[in-house]
Design a protein around this motif. Structure first.
Motif, PDB file in Angstrom:
ATOM      1  N   PHE A   1      43.139  45.865  32.679  1.00  0.00           N
ATOM      2  CA  PHE A   1      42.024  45.029  33.143  1.00  0.00           C
ATOM      3  C   PHE A   1      40.713  45.458  32.495  1.00  0.00           C
ATOM      4  CE2 PHE A   1      38.544  43.746  35.814  1.00  0.00           C
ATOM      5  CZ  PHE A   1      38.863  42.428  36.113  1.00  0.00           C
ATOM      6  N   GLU A   2      40.469  46.757  32.430  1.00  0.00           N
ATOM      7  CA  GLU A   2      39.214  47.234  31.855  1.00  0.00           C
ATOM      8  C   GLU A   2      39.098  46.851  30.385  1.00  0.00           C
ATOM      9  OE1 GLU A   2      36.701  48.313  33.463  1.00  0.00           O
ATOM     10  OE2 GLU A   2      37.777  48.300  35.366  1.00  0.00           O
ATOM     11  N   LYS A   3      40.219  46.833  29.675  1.00  0.00           N
ATOM     12  CA  LYS A   3      40.207  46.404  28.278  1.00  0.00           C
ATOM     13  C   LYS A   3      39.916  44.913  28.173  1.00  0.00           C
ATOM     14  CE  LYS A   3      43.432  47.741  25.468  1.00  0.00           C
ATOM     15  NZ  LYS A   3      44.785  48.053  24.957  1.00  0.00           N
ATOM     16  N   ALA A   4      40.519  44.130  29.049  1.00  0.00           N
ATOM     17  CA  ALA A   4      40.341  42.679  29.001  1.00  0.00           C
ATOM     18  C   ALA A   4      38.925  42.267  29.393  1.00  0.00           C
ATOM     19  CB  ALA A   4      41.353  42.003  29.919  1.00  0.00           C
ATOM     20  N   ILE A   5      38.334  42.971  30.364  1.00  0.00           N
ATOM     21  CA  ILE A   5      37.027  42.574  30.897  1.00  0.00           C
ATOM     22  C   ILE A   5      35.882  43.039  30.001  1.00  0.00           C
ATOM     23  CG2 ILE A   5      36.497  44.624  32.286  1.00  0.00           C
ATOM     24  CD1 ILE A   5      36.165  41.002  33.492  1.00  0.00           C
ATOM     25  N   GLN A   6      36.154  43.954  29.114  1.00  0.00           N
ATOM     26  CA  GLN A   6      35.097  44.558  28.296  1.00  0.00           C
ATOM     27  C   GLN A   6      34.420  43.527  27.397  1.00  0.00           C
ATOM     28  OE1 GLN A   6      36.430  47.616  25.583  1.00  0.00           O
ATOM     29  NE2 GLN A   6      34.492  48.693  25.714  1.00  0.00           N
ATOM     30  N   VAL A   7      33.102  43.575  27.352  1.00  0.00           N
ATOM     31  CA  VAL A   7      32.305  42.683  26.499  1.00  0.00           C
ATOM     32  C   VAL A   7      31.415  43.538  25.618  1.00  0.00           C
ATOM     33  CG1 VAL A   7      30.570  40.861  26.443  1.00  0.00           C
ATOM     34  CG2 VAL A   7      32.332  40.844  28.227  1.00  0.00           C
ATOM     35  N   ARG A   8      31.672  43.496  24.313  1.00  0.00           N
ATOM     36  CA  ARG A   8      30.885  44.330  23.393  1.00  0.00           C
ATOM     37  C   ARG A   8      29.572  43.663  22.989  1.00  0.00           C
ATOM     38  NH1 ARG A   8      36.203  45.591  22.059  1.00  0.00           N
ATOM     39  NH2 ARG A   8      36.646  47.828  22.007  1.00  0.00           N
ATOM     40  N   SER A   9      29.583  42.343  22.905  1.00  0.00           N
ATOM     41  CA  SER A   9      28.364  41.585  22.597  1.00  0.00           C
ATOM     42  C   SER A   9      28.456  40.258  23.341  1.00  0.00           C
ATOM     43  CB  SER A   9      28.227  41.352  21.096  1.00  0.00           C
ATOM     44  OG  SER A   9      29.329  40.616  20.593  1.00  0.00           O
ATOM     45  N   HIS A  10      27.375  39.512  23.366  1.00  0.00           N
ATOM     46  CA  HIS A  10      27.350  38.267  24.131  1.00  0.00           C
ATOM     47  C   HIS A  10      28.462  37.316  23.675  1.00  0.00           C
ATOM     48  CE1 HIS A  10      25.690  35.044  26.552  1.00  0.00           C
ATOM     49  NE2 HIS A  10      25.846  34.243  25.521  1.00  0.00           N
ATOM     50  N   ILE A  11      29.221  36.799  24.652  1.00  0.00           N
ATOM     51  CA  ILE A  11      30.303  35.862  24.352  1.00  0.00           C
ATOM     52  C   ILE A  11      29.785  34.442  24.536  1.00  0.00           C
ATOM     53  CG2 ILE A  11      32.581  35.050  25.054  1.00  0.00           C
ATOM     54  CD1 ILE A  11      33.261  37.869  25.890  1.00  0.00           C
TER      55      ILE A  11
ATOM     56  N   TRP B   1      38.301  34.579  26.374  1.00  0.00           N
ATOM     57  CA  TRP B   1      37.992  35.788  27.151  1.00  0.00           C
ATOM     58  C   TRP B   1      38.532  35.663  28.568  1.00  0.00           C
ATOM     59  CZ3 TRP B   1      34.899  36.206  31.551  1.00  0.00           C
ATOM     60  CH2 TRP B   1      34.603  37.511  31.963  1.00  0.00           C
ATOM     61  N   ALA B   2      38.303  34.517  29.199  1.00  0.00           N
ATOM     62  CA  ALA B   2      38.744  34.310  30.580  1.00  0.00           C
ATOM     63  C   ALA B   2      40.269  34.322  30.679  1.00  0.00           C
ATOM     64  CB  ALA B   2      38.194  32.986  31.116  1.00  0.00           C
ATOM     65  N   ARG B   3      40.946  33.748  29.700  1.00  0.00           N
ATOM     66  CA  ARG B   3      42.418  33.754  29.734  1.00  0.00           C
ATOM     67  C   ARG B   3      42.960  35.178  29.658  1.00  0.00           C
ATOM     68  NH1 ARG B   3      41.617  28.977  26.760  1.00  0.00           N
ATOM     69  NH2 ARG B   3      41.662  30.076  24.753  1.00  0.00           N
ATOM     70  N   ASN B   4      42.341  36.004  28.834  1.00  0.00           N
ATOM     71  CA  ASN B   4      42.771  37.400  28.737  1.00  0.00           C
ATOM     72  C   ASN B   4      42.533  38.143  30.054  1.00  0.00           C
ATOM     73  OD1 ASN B   4      43.580  37.097  26.071  1.00  0.00           O
ATOM     74  ND2 ASN B   4      41.595  37.728  25.245  1.00  0.00           N
ATOM     75  N   VAL B   5      41.403  37.872  30.685  1.00  0.00           N
ATOM     76  CA  VAL B   5      41.107  38.518  31.967  1.00  0.00           C
ATOM     77  C   VAL B   5      42.089  38.043  33.037  1.00  0.00           C
ATOM     78  CG1 VAL B   5      39.389  38.807  33.793  1.00  0.00           C
ATOM     79  CG2 VAL B   5      38.667  38.839  31.401  1.00  0.00           C
TER      80      VAL B   5
ATOM     81  N   VAL C   1      46.237  48.542  44.757  1.00  0.00           N
ATOM     82  CA  VAL C   1      45.590  47.255  44.483  1.00  0.00           C
ATOM     83  C   VAL C   1      44.187  47.219  45.079  1.00  0.00           C
ATOM     84  CG1 VAL C   1      45.674  44.781  44.991  1.00  0.00           C
ATOM     85  CG2 VAL C   1      47.736  45.966  44.213  1.00  0.00           C
ATOM     86  N   ILE C   2      44.007  47.800  46.265  1.00  0.00           N
ATOM     87  CA  ILE C   2      42.670  47.827  46.887  1.00  0.00           C
ATOM     88  C   ILE C   2      41.672  48.514  45.957  1.00  0.00           C
ATOM     89  CG2 ILE C   2      41.310  48.791  48.777  1.00  0.00           C
ATOM     90  CD1 ILE C   2      43.772  48.457  50.554  1.00  0.00           C
ATOM     91  N   GLU C   3      42.029  49.674  45.484  1.00  0.00           N
ATOM     92  CA  GLU C   3      41.139  50.436  44.606  1.00  0.00           C
ATOM     93  C   GLU C   3      40.883  49.689  43.297  1.00  0.00           C
ATOM     94  OE1 GLU C   3      41.132  54.603  42.033  1.00  0.00           O
ATOM     95  OE2 GLU C   3      42.687  54.250  43.549  1.00  0.00           O
ATOM     96  N   ILE C   4      41.949  49.123  42.712  1.00  0.00           N
ATOM     97  CA  ILE C   4      41.806  48.426  41.427  1.00  0.00           C
ATOM     98  C   ILE C   4      40.943  47.178  41.596  1.00  0.00           C
ATOM     99  CG2 ILE C   4      43.050  47.120  39.676  1.00  0.00           C
ATOM    100  CD1 ILE C   4      45.366  49.100  40.020  1.00  0.00           C
ATOM    101  N   CYS C   5      41.142  46.420  42.660  1.00  0.00           N
ATOM    102  CA  CYS C   5      40.354  45.198  42.875  1.00  0.00           C
ATOM    103  C   CYS C   5      38.874  45.509  43.059  1.00  0.00           C
ATOM    104  CB  CYS C   5      40.885  44.432  44.084  1.00  0.00           C
ATOM    105  SG  CYS C   5      42.410  43.518  43.773  1.00  0.00           S
ATOM    106  N   GLU C   6      38.558  46.543  43.792  1.00  0.00           N
ATOM    107  CA  GLU C   6      37.153  46.905  43.996  1.00  0.00           C
ATOM    108  C   GLU C   6      36.502  47.292  42.677  1.00  0.00           C
ATOM    109  OE1 GLU C   6      37.128  49.887  47.023  1.00  0.00           O
ATOM    110  OE2 GLU C   6      37.874  48.521  48.579  1.00  0.00           O
ATOM    111  N   SER C   7      37.212  48.090  41.874  1.00  0.00           N
ATOM    112  CA  SER C   7      36.686  48.467  40.567  1.00  0.00           C
ATOM    113  C   SER C   7      36.586  47.258  39.648  1.00  0.00           C
ATOM    114  CB  SER C   7      37.603  49.531  39.939  1.00  0.00           C
ATOM    115  OG  SER C   7      37.230  49.807  38.613  1.00  0.00           O
ATOM    116  N   ALA C   8      37.601  46.401  39.718  1.00  0.00           N
ATOM    117  CA  ALA C   8      37.626  45.213  38.861  1.00  0.00           C
ATOM    118  C   ALA C   8      36.485  44.260  39.185  1.00  0.00           C
ATOM    119  CB  ALA C   8      38.967  44.495  39.013  1.00  0.00           C
ATOM    120  N   LEU C   9      36.178  44.084  40.457  1.00  0.00           N
ATOM    121  CA  LEU C   9      35.092  43.185  40.848  1.00  0.00           C
ATOM    122  C   LEU C   9      33.738  43.692  40.354  1.00  0.00           C
ATOM    123  CD1 LEU C   9      36.357  42.324  44.421  1.00  0.00           C
ATOM    124  CD2 LEU C   9      35.810  40.636  42.642  1.00  0.00           C
TER     125      LEU C   9
END
Length: 577
Positions: free
Chosen positions: A166-176, A184-188, A207-215
């Motif tokens: 998830f952290e790899k998918a959500i990462q944004v290096r520059s403005h999309i 980007w959204a499909r990957n996330v 899942v609780i911990e991952i969802c909180e971090s993901a949000l």
């Protein structure tokens, strides 16, 4: 019925369907080699065209001309987009033999089902080796293999792999930008699928911990994404839903959960967990809710009471805790508690409106009207009119129609435009007094126009009157005002088109004028369209004999404009029919 694509698909047809700007964008795609013709037959062509993201295109001949489809945002709305243009140009530039060759080919089509049979016939070692060879060049496949293996290992390794994915998918290096946001959204969303698998496998605590971090990561990343299509809300809702389900299943420590929920709610500006008091009440229980209220109250005590005459501070500093406290008040069912929360901020009339709505919804109409009237007195110059309309509706409910109409007249008098004219009509109709108030409103606008014309420094036409009369369907009175005092070009055109059926003689000079104006300004497609309208009117008037001379005069006058000449000649047959 199908037709011949070579006859239907011409450069002229592509230009007409696309328009000049889209055509030039398609030329860029084509010239950069961004088109791959997948299948070409006598009836249709299927291709992939794209820049940053590929789009699938189909062009086909039919008895009505050219049919087209593209799965890009513009194409999905029915537009002949730049991808269609690029594929059309690629078709026109292809070797002639490319069209007929697929017809002669009788090769068997390999489907996914057929491919699966082939893979099953191979030995396991060969399939695995080939799969990992493909994964070397395919990042998405590589990630899927890793997650597949992690899901079949120990729970800790599985959770770690899902979190990393998830952290790899959500990462944004520059403005999309918009064109890349969908990918980007499909990957996330694919990464969110992995969290769902983790939940399905019974690992709710992880899942609780991952969802909180993901949000939290999502709230951070979305600020660098053009989210015009609303991807954020869909991803956020999925994560929050999974978080709630996981909490229902694992029942975490209520006090610790309450602390985290409030911290996240106060740490983001996207509404994440800001209604947790209502949503998580069953999970938090008495102990968790008590802790949640204690922590929220500590933050709420820092919020000053703000009044209309006082500096507004920075409203966003308090909006998050305000939403939290409103949620707590709604959960308690205590109307006065909710009013107390809203009452912390009287810097705008909306605050009075919200309180008035709370009391109205509770059936406390006297309190509702009192708050509405207080707000109107505190903000006499408020522009959006919502509070004024609220009070007017309450007056109507009490059969005090005169007070309601007086409020609407005050608004129209201060800010006369079509919106306030319509609102005046709505409320005057409820009292059965619209004819009287309509005349008063039109007279007021005529008086203002007359005064403006007396000031030589101010130019003023009758556009507002024309707009009002048009809105009521009084075409003849609107036409009279337009002739007497003039109006904007768009209103004149709208009025002419609406009256054309009964008054073609009035429409003819307008269409002729618009045609030449469009040609002079380089809008050649529009110009030819207005010429067609003008000639259609001449035919209706039994003046078809004038058409050749009129069209030739226009053609000779502007034939130096090559693009106009081209458009004119393309439509010559229709113009002269």
């Amino acid at each position: 019925m199908s037709g011949n694509l070579e006859q239907a698909l011409t450069d002229a047809a592509v230009r007409k369907l696309s328009g000049e700007q889209t055509y030039q964008e398609g030329v860029v795609y084509f010239s950069q080699g961004c088109v791959e013709l997948l299948k070409v037959t006598e009836e249709n062509v299927r291709a992939i065209a794209g820049g940053d993201l590929d789009s699938q295109v189909r062009l086909a001949a039919s008895s009505d001309g050219l049919e087209y489809q593209c799965d890009c945002p513009s194409g999905s709305e029915g537009a002949f987009c730049q991808h269609c243009v690029a594929v059309g140009l690629a078709f026109l530039a292809r070797p002639v033999s490319q069209t007929k060759q697929p017809i002669r080919t009788k090769a068997k089509t390999i489907t996914l089902v057929a491919a699966q049979k082939v893979m099953r016939s191979e030995d396991k070692e060969t399939v695995v080796k080939q799969l990992f060879e493909w994964a070397k060049d395919d990042k998405q496949l590589r990630d899927r293999i890793v997650l597949y293996a992690a899901r079949r290992s120990d729970p800790e390794s599985n959770a770690a792999a899902v979190r990393k994915s998830f952290e790899k998918a959500i990462q944004v290096r520059s403005h999309i930008k918009y064109r890349k946001s969908g990918e980007w959204a499909r990957n996330v969303q694919s990464a969110v699928d992995s969290i769902q698998h983790l939940l399905d496998d019974g690992h709710s605590s992880a899942v609780i911990e991952i969802c909180e971090s993901a949000l939290l990561s999502l709230c951070q990343s979305i600020q660098s994404v053009d989210d015009s299509d609303g991807h954020f809300a869909k991803i956020k809702d999925r994560l929050m839903n999974m978080h709630k389900i996981a909490c229902d299943e694992s029942r975490p420590d209520p006090a610790a959960l309450a602390t985290r929920l409030l911290d996240i709610a106060l740490g983001n500006r996207f509404g994440v967990f800001q209604s947790a008091a209502e949503t998580y009440a069953d999970v938090l229980g008495e102990r968790g809710l008590r802790r949640y209220k204690e922590l929220a109250q500590l933050e709420w005590d820092k919020v000053p009471v703000r009044t209309a005459g006082r500096e507004r501070y920075f409203r966003h500093d308090y909006s998050r805790i305000t939403q939290v406290m409103r949620s707590l008040a709604r959960f308690s069912g205590d109307i006065e508690q909710l009013v107390e929360v809203i009452s912390r901020d009287f810097t705008e009339e909306h605050c009075h409106l919200r309180i008035a709505e709370v009391y109205r919804d509770a059936g406390l109409y006297d309190k509702a009207l009192t708050w509405a009237e207080t707000g109107l007195a505190s903000f006499p110059e408020q522009h959006d009119g919502k509070l004024r309309e609220f009070a007017a509706e309450e007056y109507h409910r009490r059969k005090q129609h005169a007070k309601a109409i007086d409020l609407m007249w005050t608004e129209f008098f201060k800010w006369p435009h079509l919106g306030t004219f319509r609102k005046l009509k709505v409320h005057a109709d409820k009292a059965g007094e619209w004819p009287e108030w309509r005349g008063r409103a039109l007279d007021e606008i005529r008086l203002r126009i007359s005064r403006a014309k007396q000031n030589t420094h101010i130019g003023c036409d009758h556009s507002m009157l024309v707009e009002f009369l048009l809105d009521e369907g009084d075409l003849e009175e609107a036409w009279k005002e337009a002739l007497d005092g003039g109006c904007t070009r768009d209103l004149h055109l709208q009025l002419t088109i609406l009256r054309e059926a009964d008054h073609p003689v009035d429409a003819l000079p307008v269409y002729r004028n618009f045609a030449e104006n469009a040609i002079v300004n380089g809008r050649y497609d529009d110009g030819v369209e207005w010429l067609e309208r003008a000639t259609a009117v001449l035919k209706r008037l039994d003046r078809s004999a004038e058409i050749p001379e009129y069209l030739e005069r226009i053609y000779v006058k502007y034939k130096a404009k090559k693009n106009f000449s081209q458009r004119f000649n393309e439509r010559r047959e229709w113009l002269y029919l």
